[in-house]
Motif scaffolding. Structure first.
Motif, short mmCIF file in Angstrom:
data_model
loop_
_atom_site.label_atom_id
_atom_site.label_comp_id
_atom_site.label_asym_id
_atom_site.label_seq_id
_atom_site.Cartn_x
_atom_site.Cartn_y
_atom_site.Cartn_z
N ASN A 18 0.83 -1.20 0.00
CA ASN A 18 0.00 0.00 0.00
C ASN A 18 0.87 1.25 0.00
OD1 ASN A 18 -2.35 1.63 0.21
ND2 ASN A 18 -2.04 1.75 2.41
N GLY A 19 1.89 1.26 0.84
CA GLY A 19 2.80 2.40 0.87
C GLY A 19 3.55 2.57 -0.43
N ALA A 20 3.99 1.46 -1.01
CA ALA A 20 4.72 1.52 -2.28
C ALA A 20 3.84 2.10 -3.38
CB ALA A 20 5.22 0.14 -2.67
N ASN A 21 2.57 1.81 -3.32
CA ASN A 21 1.65 2.30 -4.34
C ASN A 21 1.22 3.74 -4.07
OD1 ASN A 21 -1.12 2.71 -5.61
ND2 ASN A 21 -0.42 0.83 -6.58
N ASP A 22 0.80 4.02 -2.86
CA ASP A 22 0.24 5.34 -2.55
C ASP A 22 1.29 6.43 -2.38
OD1 ASP A 22 -2.32 4.42 -2.71
OD2 ASP A 22 -2.64 4.27 -0.57
N VAL A 23 2.33 6.15 -1.62
CA VAL A 23 3.32 7.18 -1.32
C VAL A 23 4.06 7.59 -2.58
CG1 VAL A 23 5.41 7.69 0.01
CG2 VAL A 23 3.54 6.45 1.07
N SER A 24 4.33 6.63 -3.45
CA SER A 24 5.09 6.96 -4.66
C SER A 24 4.36 7.99 -5.52
CB SER A 24 5.37 5.70 -5.46
OG SER A 24 4.17 5.11 -5.91
N LEU A 100 2.42 -3.50 -12.06
CA LEU A 100 1.99 -3.15 -13.42
C LEU A 100 1.74 -1.65 -13.59
CD1 LEU A 100 -0.45 -6.11 -14.14
CD2 LEU A 100 1.92 -5.82 -14.93
N GLY A 101 1.86 -0.89 -12.50
CA GLY A 101 1.65 0.55 -12.57
C GLY A 101 0.19 0.95 -12.65
N LEU A 102 -0.69 0.08 -12.18
CA LEU A 102 -2.12 0.37 -12.21
C LEU A 102 -2.54 1.10 -10.93
CD1 LEU A 102 -3.35 -3.14 -13.38
CD2 LEU A 102 -3.11 -1.09 -14.78
N PRO A 103 -3.49 2.00 -11.03
CA PRO A 103 -4.01 2.61 -9.80
C PRO A 103 -4.81 1.57 -9.03
CG PRO A 103 -5.28 3.33 -11.69
CD PRO A 103 -4.14 2.51 -12.22
N VAL A 104 -4.68 1.58 -7.72
CA VAL A 104 -5.35 0.56 -6.92
C VAL A 104 -5.73 1.16 -5.58
CG1 VAL A 104 -3.23 -0.38 -5.92
CG2 VAL A 104 -5.21 -1.85 -6.16
N SER A 105 -6.83 0.67 -5.04
CA SER A 105 -7.27 1.08 -3.71
C SER A 105 -7.16 -0.14 -2.79
CB SER A 105 -8.72 1.55 -3.75
OG SER A 105 -9.25 1.59 -2.44
N THR A 106 -6.36 -0.02 -1.74
CA THR A 106 -6.20 -1.12 -0.82
C THR A 106 -7.50 -1.42 -0.09
OG1 THR A 106 -3.88 -0.53 -0.55
CG2 THR A 106 -4.80 -1.98 1.11
N THR A 107 -8.25 -0.39 0.22
CA THR A 107 -9.55 -0.60 0.87
C THR A 107 -10.46 -1.43 -0.02
OG1 THR A 107 -9.33 1.51 2.00
CG2 THR A 107 -11.54 0.56 1.91
N HIS A 108 -10.52 -1.08 -1.29
CA HIS A 108 -11.35 -1.85 -2.22
C HIS A 108 -10.82 -3.27 -2.38
CE1 HIS A 108 -12.64 2.24 -3.49
NE2 HIS A 108 -13.81 1.63 -3.45
N ALA A 109 -9.50 -3.44 -2.36
CA ALA A 109 -8.93 -4.78 -2.48
C ALA A 109 -9.30 -5.63 -1.27
CB ALA A 109 -7.41 -4.68 -2.61
#
Length: 140
Positions: A18-24, A100-109
């Motif tokens: 989550n941090g790797a996706n959101d913070v970046s 893959l560089g896709l936007p993602v929501s951890t809450t939704h996951a």
């Protein structure tokens, strides 16, 4: 005991993903816009991540109540298998989307992982009738 350790490990991996996706995204926006240099953007991202973790500890119960209201029936009691399954599904999805560089929501996951696990654990009496794509556990 092993399942509990696996659940704890999955929580840590999911938090990292989550941090790797959101913070970046925030760091890239700050540095890319020229507002701050890369080192300062990373410091801002780290500070905000820590503050977000503290806020989650403080307001975690309220968040759980908000996100589960009407989502889970009051008669359902999750067991450790359910928790590990939902965490595994969410962790794998967030890692894949991040890679893959896709936007993602951890809450939704997490909600998707828990819903999929719940569906897979329900009795399947409707399979005797006509199978459909909305019931993927039924054989065609």
């Amino acid at each position: 005991m092993l399942a509990l350790l696996l659940a704890a490990l999955l929580v840590l991996v999911l938090a990292w993903a989550n941090g790797a996706n959101d913070v970046s995204k925030g760091v890239a926006t700050l540095a890319g816009s020229g507002l701050v240099v890369a080192r300062r953007a990373i410091l801002w991202g780290s500070l905000c991540t820590v503050l977000g973790g503290v806020a989650a500890i403080v307001w975690g119960a309220a968040l759980v109540t908000t996100f589960t209201a009407g989502f889970v029936s009051s008669s359902f009691t999750p067991n450790l298998t359910f928790v590990v399954s939902a965490l595994l599904g969410a962790t794998l999805w967030v890692l894949l989307a991040t890679r893959l560089g896709l936007p993602v929501s951890t809450t939704h996951a997490l909600l998707g992982g828990s819903r999929a696990r719940r569906w897979s654990s329900q009795a399947r009496p409707d399979c005797k009738r006509r199978p459909s794509p909305t019931r993927p556990w039924c054989r065609y």
